[in-house]
Design a protein around this motif. Structure first.
Motif, PDB file in Angstrom:
ATOM      1  N   GLY A   2       0.631  -1.281  -0.006  1.00 26.90           N
ATOM      2  CA  GLY A   2       0.029   0.172   0.051  1.00 26.90           C
ATOM      3  C   GLY A   2       0.775   1.164  -0.022  1.00 26.90           C
ATOM      4  O   GLY A   2       2.018   1.362   0.121  1.00 26.90           O
ATOM      5  N   MET A   3       0.097   2.236  -0.289  1.00 23.01           N
ATOM      6  CA  MET A   3       0.984   3.463  -0.367  1.00 23.01           C
ATOM      7  C   MET A   3       0.032   4.736  -0.123  1.00 23.01           C
ATOM      8  O   MET A   3      -1.151   4.571  -0.301  1.00 23.01           O
ATOM      9  CB  MET A   3       1.723   3.818  -1.579  1.00 23.01           C
ATOM     10  N   ALA A   4       0.242   6.106   0.510  1.00 20.92           N
ATOM     11  CA  ALA A   4      -0.665   7.090   0.266  1.00 20.92           C
ATOM     12  C   ALA A   4      -1.089   7.412  -1.015  1.00 20.92           C
ATOM     13  O   ALA A   4      -0.272   7.475  -1.730  1.00 20.92           O
ATOM     14  CB  ALA A   4       0.148   8.179   1.165  1.00 20.92           C
ATOM     15  N   VAL A   5      -2.430   7.410  -1.313  1.00 18.16           N
ATOM     16  CA  VAL A   5      -2.688   7.772  -2.538  1.00 18.16           C
ATOM     17  C   VAL A   5      -3.153   9.316  -2.773  1.00 18.16           C
ATOM     18  O   VAL A   5      -3.850   9.968  -1.727  1.00 18.16           O
ATOM     19  CB  VAL A   5      -4.124   7.123  -2.857  1.00 18.16           C
ATOM     20  N   GLN A   6      -2.803  10.152  -3.552  1.00 18.14           N
ATOM     21  CA  GLN A   6      -3.138  11.539  -3.543  1.00 18.14           C
ATOM     22  C   GLN A   6      -4.588  11.756  -3.608  1.00 18.14           C
ATOM     23  O   GLN A   6      -5.395  10.822  -4.566  1.00 18.14           O
ATOM     24  CB  GLN A   6      -2.409  12.123  -4.851  1.00 18.14           C
ATOM     25  N   LYS A   7      -5.220  12.675  -3.269  1.00 19.89           N
ATOM     26  CA  LYS A   7      -6.553  12.839  -3.043  1.00 19.89           C
ATOM     27  C   LYS A   7      -7.176  14.021  -4.027  1.00 19.89           C
ATOM     28  O   LYS A   7      -8.290  14.232  -3.988  1.00 19.89           O
ATOM     29  CB  LYS A   7      -6.990  13.685  -1.672  1.00 19.89           C
ATOM     30  N   THR A   8      -6.233  14.383  -5.256  1.00 16.75           N
ATOM     31  CA  THR A   8      -6.672  15.278  -6.046  1.00 16.75           C
ATOM     32  C   THR A   8      -7.142  14.711  -7.395  1.00 16.75           C
ATOM     33  O   THR A   8      -6.388  13.769  -7.785  1.00 16.75           O
ATOM     34  CB  THR A   8      -5.342  16.333  -6.395  1.00 16.75           C
ATOM     35  N   ARG A   9      -8.487  15.178  -7.653  1.00 22.78           N
ATOM     36  CA  ARG A   9      -8.758  14.528  -9.161  1.00 22.78           C
ATOM     37  C   ARG A   9      -8.005  14.771 -10.135  1.00 22.78           C
ATOM     38  O   ARG A   9      -7.163  15.956 -10.341  1.00 22.78           O
ATOM     39  CB  ARG A   9     -10.167  15.189  -9.299  1.00 22.78           C
ATOM     40  N   ARG A  29     -13.029  11.774  -5.410  1.00 24.00           N
ATOM     41  CA  ARG A  29     -12.925  13.097  -5.038  1.00 24.00           C
ATOM     42  C   ARG A  29     -13.531  13.333  -3.472  1.00 24.00           C
ATOM     43  O   ARG A  29     -13.056  13.954  -2.536  1.00 24.00           O
ATOM     44  CB  ARG A  29     -13.828  14.001  -5.967  1.00 24.00           C
ATOM     45  N   GLY A  30     -14.383  12.342  -3.238  1.00 21.39           N
ATOM     46  CA  GLY A  30     -14.977  12.204  -1.968  1.00 21.39           C
ATOM     47  C   GLY A  30     -14.331  11.322  -0.832  1.00 21.39           C
ATOM     48  O   GLY A  30     -13.345  10.818  -1.328  1.00 21.39           O
ATOM     49  N   ALA A  31     -14.668  11.412   0.539  1.00 22.48           N
ATOM     50  CA  ALA A  31     -13.853  10.772   1.424  1.00 22.48           C
ATOM     51  C   ALA A  31     -14.416   9.281   1.532  1.00 22.48           C
ATOM     52  O   ALA A  31     -13.377   8.394   1.948  1.00 22.48           O
ATOM     53  CB  ALA A  31     -14.227  11.304   2.940  1.00 22.48           C
ATOM     54  N   ILE A  32     -15.493   9.115   0.777  1.00 21.73           N
ATOM     55  CA  ILE A  32     -15.970   7.594   0.901  1.00 21.73           C
ATOM     56  C   ILE A  32     -15.798   6.982  -0.716  1.00 21.73           C
ATOM     57  O   ILE A  32     -16.270   7.740  -1.366  1.00 21.73           O
ATOM     58  CB  ILE A  32     -17.215   7.614   1.488  1.00 21.73           C
ATOM     59  N   ALA A  61     -19.306  10.388 -10.195  1.00 18.23           N
ATOM     60  CA  ALA A  61     -19.797  10.576  -8.844  1.00 18.23           C
ATOM     61  C   ALA A  61     -18.572  10.800  -8.189  1.00 18.23           C
ATOM     62  O   ALA A  61     -17.543  10.344  -8.619  1.00 18.23           O
ATOM     63  CB  ALA A  61     -20.652   9.428  -8.144  1.00 18.23           C
ATOM     64  N   ASP A  62     -18.574  11.228  -6.972  1.00 20.13           N
ATOM     65  CA  ASP A  62     -17.616  11.715  -6.136  1.00 20.13           C
ATOM     66  C   ASP A  62     -17.296  10.335  -5.273  1.00 20.13           C
ATOM     67  O   ASP A  62     -16.072  10.556  -4.507  1.00 20.13           O
ATOM     68  CB  ASP A  62     -17.711  13.053  -4.950  1.00 20.13           C
ATOM     69  N   SER A  63     -17.764   9.363  -5.365  1.00 22.54           N
ATOM     70  CA  SER A  63     -17.239   8.304  -4.753  1.00 22.54           C
ATOM     71  C   SER A  63     -16.841   7.161  -5.546  1.00 22.54           C
ATOM     72  O   SER A  63     -16.725   6.072  -5.130  1.00 22.54           O
ATOM     73  CB  SER A  63     -18.881   7.616  -4.105  1.00 22.54           C
ATOM     74  N   THR A 296     -24.524  10.911  -6.921  1.00 18.62           N
ATOM     75  CA  THR A 296     -24.079  12.256  -6.761  1.00 18.62           C
ATOM     76  C   THR A 296     -23.050  12.905  -7.658  1.00 18.62           C
ATOM     77  O   THR A 296     -21.939  12.294  -7.465  1.00 18.62           O
ATOM     78  CB  THR A 296     -23.586  12.506  -5.111  1.00 18.62           C
ATOM     79  N   PRO A 297     -23.280  13.470  -8.615  1.00 20.33           N
ATOM     80  CA  PRO A 297     -22.532  13.913  -9.721  1.00 20.33           C
ATOM     81  C   PRO A 297     -21.156  14.541  -8.699  1.00 20.33           C
ATOM     82  O   PRO A 297     -21.230  15.646  -8.081  1.00 20.33           O
ATOM     83  CB  PRO A 297     -23.163  14.938 -10.498  1.00 20.33           C
ATOM     84  N   ALA A 298     -20.207  14.156  -9.346  1.00 21.51           N
ATOM     85  CA  ALA A 298     -18.988  15.116  -9.078  1.00 21.51           C
ATOM     86  C   ALA A 298     -18.914  16.497  -9.577  1.00 21.51           C
ATOM     87  O   ALA A 298     -19.364  16.747 -10.782  1.00 21.51           O
ATOM     88  CB  ALA A 298     -17.728  14.315  -9.661  1.00 21.51           C
ATOM     89  N   PRO A 299     -18.301  17.306  -8.710  1.00 23.04           N
ATOM     90  CA  PRO A 299     -18.464  18.801  -9.294  1.00 23.04           C
ATOM     91  C   PRO A 299     -17.375  19.024 -10.277  1.00 23.04           C
ATOM     92  O   PRO A 299     -16.535  18.222 -10.306  1.00 23.04           O
ATOM     93  CB  PRO A 299     -18.407  19.506  -7.892  1.00 23.04           C
TER      94      PRO A 299
END
Length: 302
Positions: A2-9, A29-32, A61-63, A296-299
């Protein structure tokens, strides 16, 4: 691993999916994360080749997250280029990518997308369905036979035993040297892998690792995509195999070729590109709905 995954779209983080296997992760994009799309490329390609497909999935969606794998001998993964003794090697890599996605995004459903050779591997994964997380499969222009005559296939199969390391090019749609360049040994292995899904007679001693052809069925909802002007895969063949395997649907794109997601040499999109992306998104919507979730559409970004 595993590794830390960047949270930027739209920022892909390269990871090690397993021993000698490389890949890329796009976080949601979302936390879940509810759905992870695992992407499998074709012969001579790499894990970023279908980035436009990933973008379309992430936009839904952001999930939604994604994982793409460099198959052995491709991209940054180890292994001889254009050669494999058996497609079991590729099957194991796809399984490793699915297992990685299940570990990184626990409790998420997995949708597997593959094109061309990757489409064949996606269908083989749908027939095995060894992961309980695998919720849907999309196989785009799946390779169902070698793009040559049966007589030539027989000669190539024999050549695969006699001179497995000899390199050849058999892809009539090749537009760059990296496409379709492989060894006779790879062709023999590919023919054996196709035999299992196309219900043709294999050349011994390959056998049928998945079971007798008439008994092979997909075990998860599976959608097949194909262009009517694909020079490698015929719509009729895809429909026939889809019916026999018990696939959920076969969607054809009038006038499209082998890769509706790709741009042509002049940078122009396929006329069915947006519909193609919409259909893939539709598969993900169905996965979310089976989880009791609405989309939920991703913004928009930027």
């Amino acid at each position: 691993r595993g590794m830390a995954v960047q949270k930027t779209r739209r920022v892909a983080a390269r990871v090690a999916l397993g021993d000698a296997l490389s890949g890329v992760v796009w976080d949601a994009r979302g936390a879940i994360v509810h759905v992870v799309v695992v992407v499998v490329h074709g012969l001579g390609d790499h894990c970023l080749y279908q980035a436009s497909v990933v973008e379309a999935c992430l936009e839904l969606a952001d999930s939604v997250a994604a994982v793409a794998v460099d198959l052995p001998g491709h991209g940054d993964s180890a292994g001889p280029r254009g050669h494999v003794e058996s497609f079991d090697t590729y099957d194991a890599a796809v399984g490793a990518a699915i297992a990685f996605a299940a570990r990184e995004f626990q409790d998420a459903s997995i949708a597997l997308f593959g094109t061309s050779m990757g489409g064949l591997l996606a269908l083989r994964a749908a027939a095995r369905a060894t992961s309980s997380s695998l919720a849907a499969v999309v196989a785009s222009a799946p390779m169902l036979r070698l793009p040559v005559s049966p007589a030539t296939t027989a000669l190539l199969r024999a050549g695969g035993w006699l001179a497995p390391s000899v390199s050849v090019t058999v892809d009539p749609a090749a537009e760059a040297p990296r496409h379709g360049v492989c060894t006779l040994g790879w062709l023999r292995a590919a023919a054996a892998a196709c035999d299992e899904l196309a219900a043709t007679e294999p050349g011994p001693p390959d056998g049928f690792p998945l079971g007798a052809p008439e008994a092979v069925r997909v075990k998860v909802p599976t959608t097949l995509l194909v262009g009517t002007r694909d020079p490698i895969v015929a719509v009729a063949e895809v429909r026939a195999v889809g019916d026999r395997l018990g696939c959920e649907s076969v969607l054809a794109y009038d006038g499209s070729g082998h890769e509706p997601f790709a741009l042509d040499k002049r940078g122009r999109p396929d006329k069915n590109r947006e519909r193609y992306f919409d259909d893939i998104q539709g598969v993900l919507v169905a996965v979310l709905e089976r989880r009791g979730l609405s989309v939920t559409p991703a913004p928009p970004v930027g």
